[in-house]
Design a protein around this motif. Structure first.
Motif, mmCIF file in Angstrom:
data_model
loop_
_atom_site.group_PDB
_atom_site.id
_atom_site.type_symbol
_atom_site.label_atom_id
_atom_site.label_comp_id
_atom_site.label_asym_id
_atom_site.label_seq_id
_atom_site.Cartn_x
_atom_site.Cartn_y
_atom_site.Cartn_z
ATOM 1 N N UNK A 184 1.083 -1.338 -0.137
ATOM 2 C CA UNK A 184 0.163 0.003 0.017
ATOM 3 C C UNK A 184 0.952 1.288 0.085
ATOM 4 N N UNK A 185 1.849 1.434 0.955
ATOM 5 C CA UNK A 185 2.801 2.389 0.868
ATOM 6 C C UNK A 185 3.616 2.559 -0.384
ATOM 7 N N UNK A 186 4.191 1.654 -0.832
ATOM 8 C CA UNK A 186 4.907 1.405 -2.161
ATOM 9 C C UNK A 186 3.930 1.949 -3.378
ATOM 10 N N UNK A 187 2.714 1.310 -3.252
ATOM 11 C CA UNK A 187 1.932 1.893 -4.516
ATOM 12 C C UNK A 187 1.700 3.215 -4.431
ATOM 13 N N UNK A 188 1.568 3.870 -3.319
ATOM 14 C CA UNK A 188 1.235 5.303 -3.359
ATOM 15 C C UNK A 188 2.648 6.103 -3.930
ATOM 16 N N UNK A 210 10.558 0.645 0.336
ATOM 17 C CA UNK A 210 9.349 -0.546 0.518
ATOM 18 C C UNK A 210 9.693 -1.765 -0.326
ATOM 19 N N UNK A 211 10.600 -1.730 -1.190
ATOM 20 C CA UNK A 211 10.620 -2.869 -2.327
ATOM 21 C C UNK A 211 11.629 -3.763 -1.644
ATOM 22 N N UNK A 212 11.709 -5.004 -2.208
ATOM 23 C CA UNK A 212 12.924 -5.714 -1.810
ATOM 24 C C UNK A 212 13.469 -6.326 -3.215
ATOM 25 N N UNK A 237 23.831 10.268 -19.445
ATOM 26 C CA UNK A 237 23.626 9.861 -18.091
ATOM 27 C C UNK A 237 22.522 10.818 -17.388
ATOM 28 N N UNK A 238 21.685 10.313 -16.699
ATOM 29 C CA UNK A 238 20.879 11.355 -15.884
ATOM 30 C C UNK A 238 21.293 11.075 -14.521
ATOM 31 N N UNK A 239 20.704 12.080 -13.506
ATOM 32 C CA UNK A 239 21.484 11.928 -12.143
ATOM 33 C C UNK A 239 20.470 10.759 -11.285
ATOM 34 N N UNK A 240 21.132 9.900 -10.908
ATOM 35 C CA UNK A 240 20.478 8.883 -10.172
ATOM 36 C C UNK A 240 21.013 8.607 -8.948
ATOM 37 N N UNK A 241 20.062 8.844 -7.907
ATOM 38 C CA UNK A 241 20.712 8.642 -6.497
ATOM 39 C C UNK A 241 20.496 7.017 -6.243
ATOM 40 N N UNK A 242 21.424 6.508 -5.791
ATOM 41 C CA UNK A 242 21.355 4.972 -5.369
ATOM 42 C C UNK A 242 20.292 4.610 -4.417
ATOM 43 N N UNK A 243 19.541 3.449 -5.033
ATOM 44 C CA UNK A 243 18.486 3.024 -4.242
ATOM 45 C C UNK A 243 18.887 1.922 -3.099
ATOM 46 N N UNK A 244 18.016 1.724 -1.945
ATOM 47 C CA UNK A 244 18.377 0.558 -1.073
ATOM 48 C C UNK A 244 17.928 -0.726 -2.040
ATOM 49 N N UNK A 245 18.405 -1.748 -1.726
ATOM 50 C CA UNK A 245 18.292 -2.966 -2.248
ATOM 51 C C UNK A 245 17.618 -3.821 -1.207
ATOM 52 N N UNK A 246 17.584 -3.369 -0.043
ATOM 53 C CA UNK A 246 17.011 -4.239 1.243
ATOM 54 C C UNK A 246 16.998 -5.487 1.232
ATOM 55 N N UNK A 247 18.424 -6.061 1.078
ATOM 56 C CA UNK A 247 18.560 -7.366 0.728
ATOM 57 C C UNK A 247 18.432 -8.435 2.092
ATOM 58 N N UNK A 248 18.355 -7.711 3.070
ATOM 59 C CA UNK A 248 17.979 -8.590 4.395
ATOM 60 C C UNK A 248 16.380 -8.636 4.653
#
Length: 988
Positions: free
Chosen positions: A120-124, A162-164, A521-532
């Protein structure tokens, strides 16, 4: 994307193997009913079969329209899976090209349950991102676009919390799947997996969920990966030629008006809304097929598939209107420039695969070029009139393409190559080829497809070809019979109808300084992968059990029969119980490291006849017999190979042996060959893959004198005499060697045939001691770079480790599985999924292929040149500080065990697995050690391995890129930077 290969072998799928399920084979109807046996109340499924189908396939159509193709082939307890969607880049909207391909990437991102911690939070947040992309797409003001993209980048970081990442890939890795990937082509998007048979039900449930909904999470980092894929295509001159050829052949149809990967402009203006629309329109069961080949139970498998995929709802699919191309009235000429070697391509337009003219095209293609005795093979390649030439057909649904191509010799113009190629076409049109050629081509198809159908991948891919081309299975299976009816008159008529001055001609010119386009190249901030983190879906999936499989290891003593031929020549033998094909090898433990002239002699042999046949006649004779021979060399081995129809074994062996015993010297052939070698060497210096992966790697391992640079000089080449090379050829069977045979004969029969036919002296000579190149110690960091005009920069990080030690193999295998070997690995997650630094990145600790040689750690990243600093920092950080991810580690262990428990080394692979083992001083299947150790290995042990052999080890960093784009200040942080000239690393 799938490489552009000829479809004719797949299209004409037939073989003469024995069908093992006799009850099923006996069915003569094209529709039958599978009756439940255990529970009469179970649903019954109708299926189609086709008489004389070599795959014994069953084709089902579920109530929602989903096609299911099944064939049982139990070479191993594994199943090759394809899920095909009958929609590709030709279905892209004209204002959003590349959409089908980008959607392919998104389908790996999970669902509303898989890959999310809080949907729900990710979808928003994802809804906000989708709306912003629409604003971005419809805005032309650069400053405003930049501001919108900054918002996208910022909100994407929130959504990613919110993603994995890679949960789908983690699952597939854990259950022991291989080849998890997909490809998009002009009219299909196909998703591939090779799974253990005991994981079928879990896989089906996972895939049905995946194709039931689209969640475009982690969109902008994946978009950057697609940018990099586009940049790689812009750096590929061959790909540019392909696009130029298609644009000329199809000025109206989408085959030519839009490319699969899309335009730069459209890639920079993506629309999540359009991607969702495409998914909803085309990813529906009545437009999809599930194709499986492997160890399956038909009735159980269809019930499982129906239980999950049967829930998907069908919808009307948009009709595709085929653009009608006008005839090409005169040659269309195009030009492509780039740093690679010059060449030429000629393309003709033909009807689509379902037409009979396309079937005749397959015959024309093979008459011209079949790798052995086609007109191009004999008249151009054999006679060395060009450096190399080829021809093949690519059959698609709406139209087909016949392509000719070639590379010039030194001093030869591209127009001269064109003239020679077109002259071969005229021979076909006039029917001035020998009558035996058509029957021989038909026979060659049989042999090729016997080999093709020994592989589950090819079997399942045949289903995909039929489905994508809207061809019912009966028509598909009967194509070989129709193919065999093609006459010379048919060939002449079809060739005369389509092969005229209606071609597209593409000149590939060499220009080392050609301007290269790129996706910025666009400016992209690394995102967390939440591997745990783990989704609830993932936890439930991983908690479920699957029936266990037990591994089967090769027992060299029982799986290989050993006999002695005359003069105590060892024979290693494994029987082919599947079809009538054989493979025969003479193996000598000597190679070009000792004598570069050996490689030259082996190359020379292909242009020679013997005391009975000219070189051209010899090729024809082998082709008529359904056999082929080859002699090849490496630094320390010679392989003499004969293969084909076992029924012609004696005749082929006699021909083969006489060729080795009595090669006829030819001064003119030698002169032409030397000239060709010199031109090939010059062309190799223009090939960035050869520069990086061969020349630079060998330089770093051994220095300027190494196996790659072990070549005769131009002066030495020109001084060699024909008789000198002929003497070397004749000497090959006089050295100690062993014989390997895989074929249908029993041991006494093959021993008798070889004792009679294999010509050797009374006493064999000992092979000379191998010349071993000393491996350099990489004692301090160094950066070696080569200038090459390209958008990307490609980097290899090379570390020398210990000599081969079998006790390290289990840990090394687990390290590779965990750290850098696939789409669920740490390297892929960090450098592609999180930081969007590359389309391709990997790292592997490679154990030596020979005893007493060193292991190496090799890591790779290909990235846009202006992202080089971040890419190097990212890779070095991972190599030196391998992160702990408990779930990834558990999955890596499970993957190893599940893979090995379902692998089977069979057929001729048994012989070559034994050959590899012997070179390492082993007398057993090393996979046993890996399997037995996998469960007990701890992360502490893995970390100890990494810290001891990877972390902080001095590296040779190898770089290829444009001097105008490389950041040398950044490179200098990693060691002394040295530019290498091509002469230094090629040795000429």
């Amino acid at each position: 994307m799938k490489k552009g290969m000829s479809l004719f072998l797949i299209a004409l799928a037939f073989t003469f193997t024995q069908c093992k399920n006799e009850a099923y084979q006996a069915q003569s109807t094209t529709a039958a009913t599978a009756t439940a046996t255990a529970e009469p109340a179970q649903k019954e499924y109708k299926y189609e079969t086709v008489p004389n189908d070599p795959l014994n396939a069953r084709i089902y159509t579920l109530e929602n329209g989903l096609k299911v193709y099944l064939t049982d082939y139990e070479d191993a307890p594994r199943i090759q899976t394809y899920i095909a969607v009958r929609a590709g880049s030709k279905n892209d909207p004209a204002n959003a090209t590349g959409l089908a391909h980008y959607l392919e990437h998104m389908v790996f991102k999970g669902t509303t349950q898989l890959g999310t911690q809080n949907w729900e939070k990710e979808k928003a947040e994802l809804d906000k991102i989708e709306a912003l992309y629409e604003q971005h797409r419809n805005t032309t003001d650069a400053a405003v676009r930049k501001k919108i993209y900054h918002q996208i980048d910022s909100i994407s970081g929130v959504a990613a919390t919110f993603a994995v990442a890679n949960e789908y890939d983690k699952i597939l890795g854990a259950i022991g799947a291989k080849g998890t990937n997909a490809y998009t082509s002009v009219e299909q998007t196909v998703y591939t997996n090779d799974i253990p048979a005991n994981q079928l039900e879990r896989w089906v449930a996972l895939e049905a969920d995946r194709f039931g909904e689209l969640v475009p999470r982690l969109f902008h980092t994946e978009l950057e990966a697609v940018y990099e894929e586009k940049n790689r295509s812009l750096d590929n001159d061959g790909w540019k030629m392909y696009e130029a050829l298609n644009s000329g052949l199809f000025p109206t149809h989408q085959y030519g008006t839009q490319t699969t990967i899309g335009t730069i402009e459209h890639l920079k203006n993506p629309s999540i809304t359009e991607i969702k629309k495409y998914f909803d329109q085309y990813y529906v069961p009545n437009n999809m097929a599930v194709a499986l080949s492997g160890d399956i139970d038909f009735d159980e498998t269809i019930r499982i598939i129906d239980a999950h995929f049967g829930k998907l709802k069908n919808k009307p699919v948009p009709a595709f209107t085929v653009a009608q191309e006008k005839p090409i009235a005169q040659p269309v000429v195009k030009e492509v420039v780039g740093p690679s070697a010059e060449s030429i391509a000629i393309g003709y337009r033909f009807p689509g695969m379902s037409s009979r003219d396309a079937l005749v095209l397959s015959m024309i293609s093979n008459i011209l070029y079949n790798g052995q005795a086609g007109l191009i093979d004999l008249n151009l390649n054999q006679q060395q009139k060009v450096l190399q030439a080829y021809g093949y057909d690519n059959q698609m649904k709406d139209y087909s393409v016949f392509r000719l191509g070639g590379s010039p010799r030194q001093g030869q113009s591209l127009d001269e190559v064109k003239k020679l190629l077109l002259a071969q076409v005229e021979i076909v049109k006039q029917g001035k080829f020998e009558d035996w050629l058509i029957p021989a081509v038909v026979n060659d198809y049989k042999i090729t497809l016997m080999q093709e159908y020994e592989n589950n991948n090819n079997r399942a891919d045949a289903f995909v070809t039929a489905f994508v081309n809207d061809m019912d299975w009966k028509t598909y299976v009967n194509r070989p019979e129709e193919f065999a009816k093609i006459t010379k008159q048919d060939v002449m008529e079809v060739a005369s109808k389509y092969l005229n001055d209606n071609y597209v001609l593409v000149y590939k010119r060499t220009d080392k300084n050609a301007e290269v386009a790129k996706v910025e190249k666009p400016t992209i901030t690394p995102v967390p992968v939440n591997r745990d983190a783990q989704s609830a879906y993932y936890k439930a999936f991983m908690a479920a059990d699957a029936p266990a499989l037990s591994p089967v290891f090769v027992d060299y003593k029982t799986d290989i029969k050993e006999e002695k031929l005359k003069n105590d020549i060892p024979l290693l033998y494994t029987q082919n119980k599947e079809n009538g094909l054989f493979q025969l090898y003479y193996i000598l433990d000597m190679g070009t490291n000792n004598d570069p002239k050996l490689g030259m002699a082996v190359n020379y042999l292909r242009y020679l006849g013997n005391d009975k046949f000219s070189a051209e006649e010899l090729k024809k004779e082998f082709f008529k017999l359904g056999t082929s021979f080859n002699v090849s060399t490496s630094g320390d081995q010679v392989y003499v190979t004969l293969s084909g129809l076992d029924e012609n074994f004696e005749e082929a062996l006699a021909l083969f042996e006489n060729t080795l015993q009595n090669p006829k010297p030819d001064q003119e052939a030698l002169k032409d060959m030397v000239d060709g070698v010199l031109k090939s060497r010059a062309d190799a210096k223009l090939n960035k893959s050869v520069i990086l992966n061969q020349a630079l790697v060998n330089f770093a391992k051994y220095g300027p004198k190494n196996p790659f640079t072990t070549n005769l000089t131009e002066k030495q080449l020109k001084a060699v005499k024909p008789q000198e090379l002929v003497s070397i050829i004749k000497s090959i069977p006089t050295y100690e060697h062993r014989v390997l045979y895989y074929g249908p004969r029993e041991t006494p029969a093959i021993v008798a045939a070889l004792n009679t036919g294999h010509q050797v002296p009374a006493k064999l000579k000992a092979v000379p001691a191998e010349k071993v190149y000393a491996e350099l110690e990489i004692k301090k960091p160094a950066v070696y770079w080569v200038d090459y005009n390209m958008v990307q920069a490609e980097l290899l990080f090379l570390t020398k480790s210990l000599p081969y030690d079998k006790t390290m193999v289990p840990t090394a295998r687990l390290y590779n599985e965990y750290f850098g070997g696939g789409m669920s690995s740490i390297v892929f997650q960090e450098l592609r999924e999180s930081k969007a630094l590359a389309y391709s990145a990997y790292s592997a600790y490679s154990t030596a292929t020979k005893k007493d040689r060193s292991n190496y750690n090799l890591s790779y990243i290909g990235t846009q040149a202006d992202k080089l600093p971040e890419a190097m920092v990212g890779m070095q950080e991972l190599l030196n500080n391998m992160p702990l991810a408990d779930e990834n580690f558990a999955n890596a262990k499970a993957s190893l065990r599940n893979s090995i428990s379902s692998e089977r080394i069979t057929k001729s692979s048994i012989l070559f697995d034994y050959e590899r083992a012997k070179r390492l001083g082993l007398d057993y299947d090393i996979r046993r050690d890996v399997y037995e150790s996998a469960n007990s290995l701890t992360f502490s042990q893995l970390q100890e391995f990494q810290q001891k052999y990877i972390k902080g080890q001095p590296q040779a960093i190898l770089v290829i890129g444009s001097k105008d784009r490389l950041n040398f200040k950044e490179l200098a942080k990693y060691g002394q930077v040295k530019q290498l000239q091509l002469e230094e690393i090629f040795g000429y």
